[in-house]
Design a protein around this motif. Sequence first.
Motif, mmCIF file in Angstrom:
data_model
loop_
_atom_site.group_PDB
_atom_site.id
_atom_site.type_symbol
_atom_site.label_atom_id
_atom_site.label_comp_id
_atom_site.label_asym_id
_atom_site.label_seq_id
_atom_site.Cartn_x
_atom_site.Cartn_y
_atom_site.Cartn_z
ATOM 1 N N HIS A 139 0.757 -1.328 0.107
ATOM 2 C CA HIS A 139 0.108 -0.039 -0.003
ATOM 3 C C HIS A 139 0.814 1.207 -0.039
ATOM 4 O O HIS A 139 1.993 1.186 0.340
ATOM 5 N N HIS B 73 0.766 5.085 1.743
ATOM 6 C CA HIS B 73 0.058 5.829 3.107
ATOM 7 C C HIS B 73 -0.576 6.881 2.165
ATOM 8 O O HIS B 73 0.138 7.450 1.435
ATOM 9 N N GLU C 147 7.638 4.993 7.558
ATOM 10 C CA GLU C 147 7.478 3.543 8.381
ATOM 11 C C GLU C 147 8.711 2.876 8.596
ATOM 12 O O GLU C 147 9.615 3.022 7.613
ATOM 13 N N TYR D 113 10.732 -0.908 9.359
ATOM 14 C CA TYR D 113 10.436 -2.322 9.712
ATOM 15 C C TYR D 113 11.515 -2.890 10.270
ATOM 16 O O TYR D 113 12.880 -2.382 10.015
ATOM 17 N N HIS E 103 4.851 0.062 -0.172
ATOM 18 C CA HIS E 103 5.584 -1.039 0.392
ATOM 19 C C HIS E 103 4.969 -2.385 0.359
ATOM 20 O O HIS E 103 3.775 -2.347 0.678
ATOM 21 N N HIS F 299 -4.260 3.824 5.012
ATOM 22 C CA HIS F 299 -3.611 2.905 4.029
ATOM 23 C C HIS F 299 -4.350 2.938 2.697
ATOM 24 O O HIS F 299 -5.682 2.840 2.819
HETATM 25 ZN ZN ZN Z 1 2.716 1.010 6.040
#
Ligand code: ZN
Length: 192
Positions: A92, A94, A100, A102, A139, A161
Amino acid sequence: MPDIVKPYSVDLDLSIGTLRSFNKKVEVKLSELREFFFNREAADNIIKKHNDPAVYVYFENSHPHMRGEMNFGVTILSPGKVGCEYNMTRGHYHSRRRGEVYVGLRGEGIVVMQTKDGMFFHSPIRRGKVVYVPPSWAHRTVNTCDRKLSFFYAYASDAGHDYGTIRRKGFAKLVVEKCGKPKIIDNPRFTR
Ligand code: ZN
Ligand code: F6R
Protein backbone atom coordinates in the motif's frame (compact mmCIF):
# COMPACT_ATOMS: atom_id res chain seq x y z
CA MET A 1 -10.33 4.09 22.88
CA PRO A 2 -9.33 7.16 24.96
CA ASP A 3 -8.21 10.28 23.09
CA ILE A 4 -5.12 10.58 25.25
CA VAL A 5 -2.85 7.56 25.10
CA LYS A 6 -0.75 7.03 28.22
CA PRO A 7 2.80 5.65 27.99
CA TYR A 8 3.06 1.86 28.20
CA SER A 9 5.35 -0.97 27.21
CA VAL A 10 4.79 -4.45 25.78
CA ASP A 11 6.97 -7.52 25.31
CA LEU A 12 8.31 -8.50 21.94
CA ASP A 13 9.33 -12.15 21.93
CA LEU A 14 12.55 -11.95 19.94
CA SER A 15 13.09 -15.72 19.92
CA ILE A 16 9.87 -16.48 18.02
CA GLY A 17 9.25 -13.04 16.54
CA THR A 18 5.86 -12.21 18.04
CA LEU A 19 4.29 -9.43 20.08
CA ARG A 20 2.84 -10.59 23.42
CA SER A 21 0.03 -8.03 23.64
CA PHE A 22 -1.92 -6.05 21.07
CA ASN A 23 -5.36 -4.50 20.57
CA LYS A 24 -5.91 -5.39 16.90
CA LYS A 25 -5.39 -8.63 15.00
CA VAL A 26 -5.90 -8.87 11.23
CA GLU A 27 -5.70 -12.13 9.32
CA VAL A 28 -5.46 -11.82 5.53
CA LYS A 29 -6.64 -14.83 3.54
CA LEU A 30 -5.63 -15.71 0.01
CA SER A 31 -9.07 -14.78 -1.40
CA GLU A 32 -8.45 -11.17 -0.25
CA LEU A 33 -5.07 -11.19 -1.99
CA ARG A 34 -6.15 -12.85 -5.23
CA GLU A 35 -6.06 -9.68 -7.36
CA PHE A 36 -2.61 -8.76 -6.07
CA PHE A 37 -0.99 -11.92 -7.47
CA PHE A 38 -0.07 -12.26 -11.15
CA ASN A 39 -1.41 -15.80 -11.56
CA ARG A 40 -5.03 -15.59 -10.39
CA GLU A 41 -5.84 -19.08 -11.63
CA ALA A 42 -3.11 -20.48 -9.37
CA ALA A 43 -4.58 -18.45 -6.48
CA ASP A 44 -8.07 -19.88 -7.16
CA ASN A 45 -6.70 -23.43 -7.20
CA ILE A 46 -4.99 -22.96 -3.81
CA ILE A 47 -8.13 -21.32 -2.38
CA LYS A 48 -10.18 -24.34 -3.47
CA LYS A 49 -7.68 -27.02 -2.51
CA HIS A 50 -6.59 -25.55 0.84
CA ASN A 51 -9.85 -23.90 1.90
CA ASP A 52 -8.71 -20.30 1.53
CA PRO A 53 -5.58 -20.31 3.73
CA ALA A 54 -4.43 -17.30 5.74
CA VAL A 55 -1.31 -15.86 4.06
CA TYR A 56 -0.39 -13.42 6.81
CA VAL A 57 -1.51 -12.03 10.10
CA TYR A 58 -0.61 -8.83 11.89
CA PHE A 59 -0.90 -7.97 15.55
CA GLU A 60 -1.00 -4.27 16.24
CA ASN A 61 -1.07 -1.74 19.02
CA SER A 62 -3.30 0.73 17.27
CA HIS A 63 -3.99 4.24 18.54
CA PRO A 64 -6.43 7.02 17.59
CA HIS A 65 -5.79 8.39 14.09
CA MET A 66 -4.34 11.57 15.49
CA ARG A 67 -1.32 13.56 14.42
CA GLY A 68 1.64 12.60 16.61
CA GLU A 69 0.42 9.16 17.72
CA MET A 70 2.09 6.01 16.41
CA ASN A 71 0.89 2.47 15.70
CA PHE A 72 3.22 -0.50 15.96
CA GLY A 73 2.99 -4.25 15.60
CA VAL A 74 4.32 -7.45 14.14
CA THR A 75 3.43 -9.04 10.79
CA ILE A 76 3.87 -12.81 10.32
CA LEU A 77 3.92 -13.93 6.70
CA SER A 78 3.61 -17.66 5.90
CA PRO A 79 5.91 -19.33 3.40
CA GLY A 80 4.52 -20.46 0.05
CA LYS A 81 3.98 -19.40 -3.55
CA VAL A 82 1.11 -18.57 -5.86
CA GLY A 83 2.30 -19.82 -9.24
CA CYS A 84 5.96 -18.79 -9.15
CA GLU A 85 5.33 -15.63 -7.06
CA TYR A 86 6.25 -15.83 -3.39
CA ASN A 87 3.67 -15.12 -0.67
CA MET A 88 3.46 -11.41 0.01
CA THR A 89 1.43 -8.67 1.65
CA ARG A 90 -1.02 -6.61 -0.42
CA GLY A 91 1.24 -3.57 -0.24
CA HIS A 92 0.00 0.00 0.00
CA TYR A 93 0.78 3.69 -0.13
CA HIS A 94 0.17 5.68 3.01
CA SER A 95 -2.62 8.16 2.28
CA ARG A 96 -0.73 10.93 4.09
CA ARG A 97 2.98 11.74 3.75
CA ARG A 98 4.10 9.41 6.54
CA GLY A 99 7.06 7.02 6.68
CA GLU A 100 7.45 3.67 8.40
CA VAL A 101 10.19 1.54 9.96
CA TYR A 102 10.41 -2.25 9.69
CA VAL A 103 12.72 -4.42 11.82
CA GLY A 104 13.23 -8.03 10.70
CA LEU A 105 12.70 -10.62 13.46
CA ARG A 106 12.55 -14.06 11.82
CA GLY A 107 12.83 -15.62 8.36
CA GLU A 108 14.03 -13.93 5.19
CA GLY A 109 12.40 -11.88 2.51
CA ILE A 110 12.38 -8.77 0.39
CA VAL A 111 10.63 -5.43 0.89
CA VAL A 112 9.76 -3.88 -2.47
CA MET A 113 9.06 -0.16 -2.62
CA GLN A 114 8.00 2.21 -5.38
CA THR A 115 6.82 5.77 -5.93
CA LYS A 116 4.02 7.03 -8.16
CA ASP A 117 6.57 8.75 -10.40
CA GLY A 118 8.36 5.53 -11.27
CA MET A 119 11.15 4.97 -8.72
CA PHE A 120 11.67 1.43 -7.44
CA PHE A 121 13.79 0.05 -4.60
CA HIS A 122 14.11 -3.29 -2.85
CA SER A 123 15.73 -4.28 0.41
CA PRO A 124 16.35 -7.63 2.05
CA ILE A 125 14.60 -8.15 5.38
CA ARG A 126 15.82 -10.65 7.94
CA ARG A 127 16.53 -10.78 11.68
CA GLY A 128 18.24 -7.54 12.72
CA LYS A 129 17.71 -5.70 9.44
CA VAL A 130 16.07 -2.27 9.75
CA VAL A 131 14.22 -1.05 6.66
CA TYR A 132 13.21 2.60 6.35
CA VAL A 133 10.17 3.28 4.17
CA PRO A 134 10.09 7.01 3.37
CA PRO A 135 6.79 8.88 2.89
CA SER A 136 5.24 8.44 -0.59
CA TRP A 137 6.82 5.03 -1.17
CA ALA A 138 4.41 2.09 -1.55
CA HIS A 139 5.68 -0.95 0.33
CA ARG A 140 5.10 -4.69 0.11
CA THR A 141 6.88 -7.52 1.95
CA VAL A 142 7.62 -10.83 0.24
CA ASN A 143 8.55 -14.06 2.05
CA THR A 144 11.28 -15.73 0.00
CA CYS A 145 12.21 -18.43 2.53
CA ASP A 146 10.58 -21.70 3.55
CA ARG A 147 9.81 -20.56 7.12
CA LYS A 148 7.62 -17.85 8.56
CA LEU A 149 8.87 -14.30 8.01
CA SER A 150 8.11 -11.88 10.81
CA PHE A 151 8.96 -8.23 11.29
CA PHE A 152 8.21 -5.40 13.67
CA TYR A 153 6.78 -2.18 12.23
CA ALA A 154 5.98 1.34 13.46
CA TYR A 155 4.24 4.18 11.64
CA ALA A 156 2.24 7.33 12.31
CA SER A 157 -1.35 6.55 13.40
CA ASP A 158 -2.81 9.10 10.98
CA ALA A 159 -0.94 7.65 7.95
CA GLY A 160 -4.00 5.97 6.37
CA HIS A 161 -3.71 3.03 3.95
CA ASP A 162 -4.35 3.27 0.22
CA TYR A 163 -4.72 -0.29 -1.12
CA GLY A 164 -6.73 0.71 -4.19
CA THR A 165 -3.81 2.08 -6.21
CA ILE A 166 -1.80 -1.14 -5.91
CA ARG A 167 -4.92 -3.27 -6.50
CA ARG A 168 -5.57 -1.41 -9.78
CA LYS A 169 -2.05 -0.81 -11.08
CA GLY A 170 0.06 -3.47 -9.34
CA PHE A 171 3.71 -3.24 -8.37
CA ALA A 172 6.30 -2.48 -11.06
CA LYS A 173 8.21 -5.67 -10.17
CA LEU A 174 7.29 -9.18 -9.11
CA VAL A 175 9.37 -11.39 -6.81
CA VAL A 176 9.36 -14.89 -8.29
CA GLU A 177 11.21 -18.15 -7.81
CA LYS A 178 13.50 -18.99 -10.71
CA CYS A 179 15.79 -22.05 -10.59
CA GLY A 180 15.13 -22.32 -6.84
CA LYS A 181 16.14 -18.71 -6.11
CA PRO A 182 14.27 -15.42 -5.69
CA LYS A 183 14.39 -13.18 -8.74
CA ILE A 184 12.94 -9.71 -9.23
CA ILE A 185 11.34 -9.33 -12.65
CA ASP A 186 9.25 -6.67 -14.43
CA ASN A 187 5.51 -7.03 -13.90
CA PRO A 188 4.02 -7.37 -17.41
CA ARG A 189 0.66 -6.09 -16.10
CA PHE A 190 2.00 -3.00 -14.35
CA THR A 191 0.51 0.33 -15.43
CA ARG A 192 1.80 3.66 -14.18
ZN1 ZN B 1 2.64 0.90 5.73
C1 F6R C 1 1.47 -0.65 8.07
C2 F6R C 1 2.37 -1.58 7.34
C3 F6R C 1 2.44 -3.02 7.80
C4 F6R C 1 1.47 -3.80 6.93
C5 F6R C 1 1.36 -5.25 7.15
C6 F6R C 1 0.37 -5.87 6.18
O1 F6R C 1 1.46 0.61 7.49
O2 F6R C 1 3.02 -1.25 6.39
O3 F6R C 1 2.10 -3.15 9.08
O4 F6R C 1 0.19 -3.25 7.17
O5 F6R C 1 2.60 -5.83 6.97
O6 F6R C 1 0.51 -5.42 4.89
P1 F6R C 1 -0.70 -4.74 4.10
O7 F6R C 1 -1.21 -3.65 5.00
O8 F6R C 1 -0.11 -4.23 2.84
O9 F6R C 1 -1.73 -5.80 3.88
